[in-house]
Design a protein around this motif. Structure first.
Motif, PDB file in Angstrom:
ATOM      1  N   LEU A  36     -13.419  28.637-132.672  1.00 54.52           N
ATOM      2  CA  LEU A  36     -14.257  28.969-131.523  1.00 54.52           C
ATOM      3  C   LEU A  36     -15.296  30.037-131.852  1.00 54.52           C
ATOM      4  N   ILE A  37     -14.898  31.028-132.624  1.00 51.17           N
ATOM      5  CA  ILE A  37     -15.794  32.158-132.894  1.00 51.17           C
ATOM      6  C   ILE A  37     -16.769  31.842-134.023  1.00 51.17           C
ATOM      7  N   LYS A  38     -16.266  31.272-135.108  1.00 52.29           N
ATOM      8  CA  LYS A  38     -17.126  31.073-136.278  1.00 52.29           C
ATOM      9  C   LYS A  38     -17.909  29.758-136.231  1.00 52.29           C
ATOM     10  N   LYS A  39     -17.231  28.662-135.893  1.00 53.54           N
ATOM     11  CA  LYS A  39     -17.920  27.372-135.906  1.00 53.54           C
ATOM     12  C   LYS A  39     -18.958  27.290-134.792  1.00 53.54           C
ATOM     13  N   TYR A  40     -18.557  27.682-133.589  1.00 60.09           N
ATOM     14  CA  TYR A  40     -19.464  27.558-132.442  1.00 60.09           C
ATOM     15  C   TYR A  40     -20.274  28.824-132.205  1.00 60.09           C
ATOM     16  N   ASN A  41     -20.009  29.829-132.991  1.00 59.20           N
ATOM     17  CA  ASN A  41     -20.770  31.080-132.936  1.00 59.20           C
ATOM     18  C   ASN A  41     -20.707  31.731-131.544  1.00 59.20           C
ATOM     19  N   TYR A  42     -19.520  31.678-130.944  1.00 64.07           N
ATOM     20  CA  TYR A  42     -19.319  32.336-129.659  1.00 64.07           C
ATOM     21  C   TYR A  42     -18.973  33.797-129.908  1.00 64.07           C
ATOM     22  N   GLU A  43     -19.171  34.602-128.902  1.00 67.80           N
ATOM     23  CA  GLU A  43     -18.872  36.030-129.000  1.00 67.80           C
ATOM     24  C   GLU A  43     -17.500  36.285-128.382  1.00 67.80           C
ATOM     25  N   HIS A 173      -6.654  24.514-142.224  1.00 67.52           N
ATOM     26  CA  HIS A 173      -7.772  24.681-141.293  1.00 67.52           C
ATOM     27  C   HIS A 173      -8.600  23.413-141.159  1.00 67.52           C
ATOM     28  N   ASP A 174      -8.614  22.605-142.224  1.00 68.31           N
ATOM     29  CA  ASP A 174      -9.371  21.351-142.177  1.00 68.31           C
ATOM     30  C   ASP A 174      -8.773  20.355-141.185  1.00 68.31           C
ATOM     31  N   LEU A 175      -7.492  20.534-140.840  1.00 69.59           N
ATOM     32  CA  LEU A 175      -6.859  19.657-139.862  1.00 69.59           C
ATOM     33  C   LEU A 175      -6.865  20.270-138.457  1.00 69.59           C
ATOM     34  N   VAL A 176      -6.902  21.597-138.388  1.00 70.34           N
ATOM     35  CA  VAL A 176      -6.949  22.277-137.091  1.00 70.34           C
ATOM     36  C   VAL A 176      -8.332  22.118-136.468  1.00 70.34           C
ATOM     37  N   GLU A 177      -9.357  22.317-137.277  1.00 71.43           N
ATOM     38  CA  GLU A 177     -10.733  22.314-136.767  1.00 71.43           C
ATOM     39  C   GLU A 177     -11.117  21.030-136.045  1.00 71.43           C
ATOM     40  N   PRO A 178     -10.831  19.826-136.588  1.00 69.13           N
ATOM     41  CA  PRO A 178     -11.235  18.610-135.866  1.00 69.13           C
ATOM     42  C   PRO A 178     -10.546  18.457-134.503  1.00 69.13           C
ATOM     43  N   GLU A 179      -9.287  18.887-134.416  1.00 72.15           N
ATOM     44  CA  GLU A 179      -8.570  18.773-133.145  1.00 72.15           C
ATOM     45  C   GLU A 179      -9.190  19.692-132.099  1.00 72.15           C
ATOM     46  N   VAL A 180      -9.499  20.926-132.511  1.00 73.86           N
ATOM     47  CA  VAL A 180     -10.116  21.875-131.588  1.00 73.86           C
ATOM     48  C   VAL A 180     -11.522  21.403-131.228  1.00 73.86           C
ATOM     49  N   ALA A 181     -12.258  20.889-132.208  1.00 70.94           N
ATOM     50  CA  ALA A 181     -13.612  20.404-131.959  1.00 70.94           C
ATOM     51  C   ALA A 181     -13.598  19.219-130.998  1.00 70.94           C
ATOM     52  N   LYS A 182     -12.614  18.327-131.127  1.00 68.20           N
ATOM     53  CA  LYS A 182     -12.500  17.177-130.226  1.00 68.20           C
ATOM     54  C   LYS A 182     -12.235  17.654-128.788  1.00 68.20           C
ATOM     55  N   LEU A 183     -11.344  18.629-128.651  1.00 72.00           N
ATOM     56  CA  LEU A 183     -11.048  19.181-127.334  1.00 72.00           C
ATOM     57  C   LEU A 183     -12.271  19.888-126.753  1.00 72.00           C
ATOM     58  N   HIS A 184     -12.957  20.636-127.601  1.00 69.21           N
ATOM     59  CA  HIS A 184     -14.172  21.354-127.193  1.00 69.21           C
ATOM     60  C   HIS A 184     -15.244  20.379-126.727  1.00 69.21           C
ATOM     61  N   SER A 185     -15.477  19.327-127.500  1.00 67.22           N
ATOM     62  CA  SER A 185     -16.529  18.373-127.133  1.00 67.22           C
ATOM     63  C   SER A 185     -16.151  17.585-125.883  1.00 67.22           C
ATOM     64  N   SER A 186     -14.858  17.332-125.668  1.00 66.58           N
ATOM     65  CA  SER A 186     -14.453  16.634-124.440  1.00 66.58           C
ATOM     66  C   SER A 186     -14.738  17.489-123.209  1.00 66.58           C
ATOM     67  N   LEU A 187     -14.583  18.801-123.329  1.00 63.16           N
ATOM     68  CA  LEU A 187     -14.894  19.687-122.210  1.00 63.16           C
ATOM     69  C   LEU A 187     -16.396  19.759-121.971  1.00 63.16           C
ATOM     70  N   LEU A 188     -17.192  19.712-123.041  1.00 70.59           N
ATOM     71  CA  LEU A 188     -18.641  19.688-122.876  1.00 70.59           C
ATOM     72  C   LEU A 188     -19.104  18.365-122.277  1.00 70.59           C
ATOM     73  N   THR A 189     -18.478  17.255-122.670  1.00 68.90           N
ATOM     74  CA  THR A 189     -18.832  15.949-122.141  1.00 68.90           C
ATOM     75  C   THR A 189     -18.537  15.874-120.652  1.00 68.90           C
ATOM     76  N   GLU A 190     -17.392  16.467-120.230  1.00 71.69           N
ATOM     77  CA  GLU A 190     -17.060  16.522-118.805  1.00 71.69           C
ATOM     78  C   GLU A 190     -18.163  17.206-118.027  1.00 71.69           C
ATOM     79  N   LYS A 191     -18.727  18.264-118.587  1.00 71.22           N
ATOM     80  CA  LYS A 191     -19.784  19.018-117.919  1.00 71.22           C
ATOM     81  C   LYS A 191     -21.016  18.131-117.727  1.00 71.22           C
ATOM     82  N   LYS A 192     -21.385  17.376-118.770  1.00 68.29           N
ATOM     83  CA  LYS A 192     -22.586  16.546-118.699  1.00 68.29           C
ATOM     84  C   LYS A 192     -22.415  15.396-117.710  1.00 68.29           C
ATOM     85  N   GLU A 193     -21.150  14.882-117.582  1.00 68.64           N
ATOM     86  CA  GLU A 193     -20.904  13.764-116.677  1.00 68.64           C
ATOM     87  C   GLU A 193     -20.998  14.188-115.221  1.00 68.64           C
ATOM     88  N   LYS A 194     -20.671  15.439-114.916  1.00 64.76           N
ATOM     89  CA  LYS A 194     -20.651  15.904-113.519  1.00 64.76           C
ATOM     90  C   LYS A 194     -21.990  16.219-113.019  1.00 64.76           C
TER      91      LYS A 194
END
Length: 194
Positions: A36-43, A173-194
């Motif tokens: 969340l912090i490094k890949k997506y550059n969140y604070e 970490h190579d296996l953790v990152e895709p799972e978190v990224a999939k969950l992250h993108s699903s939450l972003l997709t929900e936002k765009k659909e609404k």
């Protein structure tokens, strides 16, 4: 040189005792935080931890005051102050228990997604996890509060910790990152659909 050593530390795999559930959960939590912090550059926002530290700090301050007061004015004279300090200490410990149970709720990272232009209010991402004792199911829940609308969106997954740890106890970490990224993108997709 310090920048180079930080890169080496980031690439170094984290090793845990794979039979210690608490250590495994904490290591997986750290891996999710890194995504969340490094890949997506969140604070990262430390307000939850600051609240806990404030409650603990006041409780310890009251205990230290009681100790000092009892040293300056031995027991029979310090009795009323000690009663007040002990009552205050246990009140703050009760507040701390309520805070960790009902406010923190297992949240291990709060990340702020800032708008690059600065026009839209920040989105707040919270990640919490659970791993029951003697169980291998890691339950990750990510919640995002939309800064614009105030709506909450939540997504979660339950996976065996064996999906993220090799036989030697290294967090993959190579296996953790895709799972978190999939969950992250699903939450972003929900936002765009609404």
């Amino acid at each position: 040189m310090s920048n180079k050593s930080n890169k080496n530390e980031d690439n170094k795999p984290v090793k845990v005792n794979k039979w210690d559930g608490s250590a495994v959960k904490n290591a997986l939590d750290d891996a999710v935080t890194a995504v969340l912090i490094k890949k997506y550059n969140y604070e990262e926002n430390y307000s939850l931890i600051d609240g806990r530290l404030l409650l603990c700090g006041v409780a310890v301050g009251v205990a230290m005051f009681a100790l000092l007061w009892d040293w300056l004015y031995p027991f029979p004279h310090s009795r009323p102050v000690l009663i007040i300090c002990v009552s205050t200490y246990f009140t703050f410990m009760g507040l701390l228990s309520l805070y960790t149970s009902y406010r923190e709720k297992g949240i291990f990272v709060v990340a702020v997604q800032k708008d690059p232009a600065g026009f839209v209010p920040d989105n707040i991402w919270e990640a919490s996890s659970a791993l029951k004792k003697y169980d291998d199911k890691y339950n990750l829940t990510i919640t995002v509060k939309d800064g614009k609308t105030g709506n909450l969106r939540t997504g979660s997954f339950v996976r065996s910790v064996a999906n993220f740890i090799d036989d030697n106890g290294h967090i993959l970490h190579d296996l953790v990152e895709p799972e978190v990224a999939k969950l992250h993108s699903s939450l972003l997709t929900e936002k765009k659909e609404k």
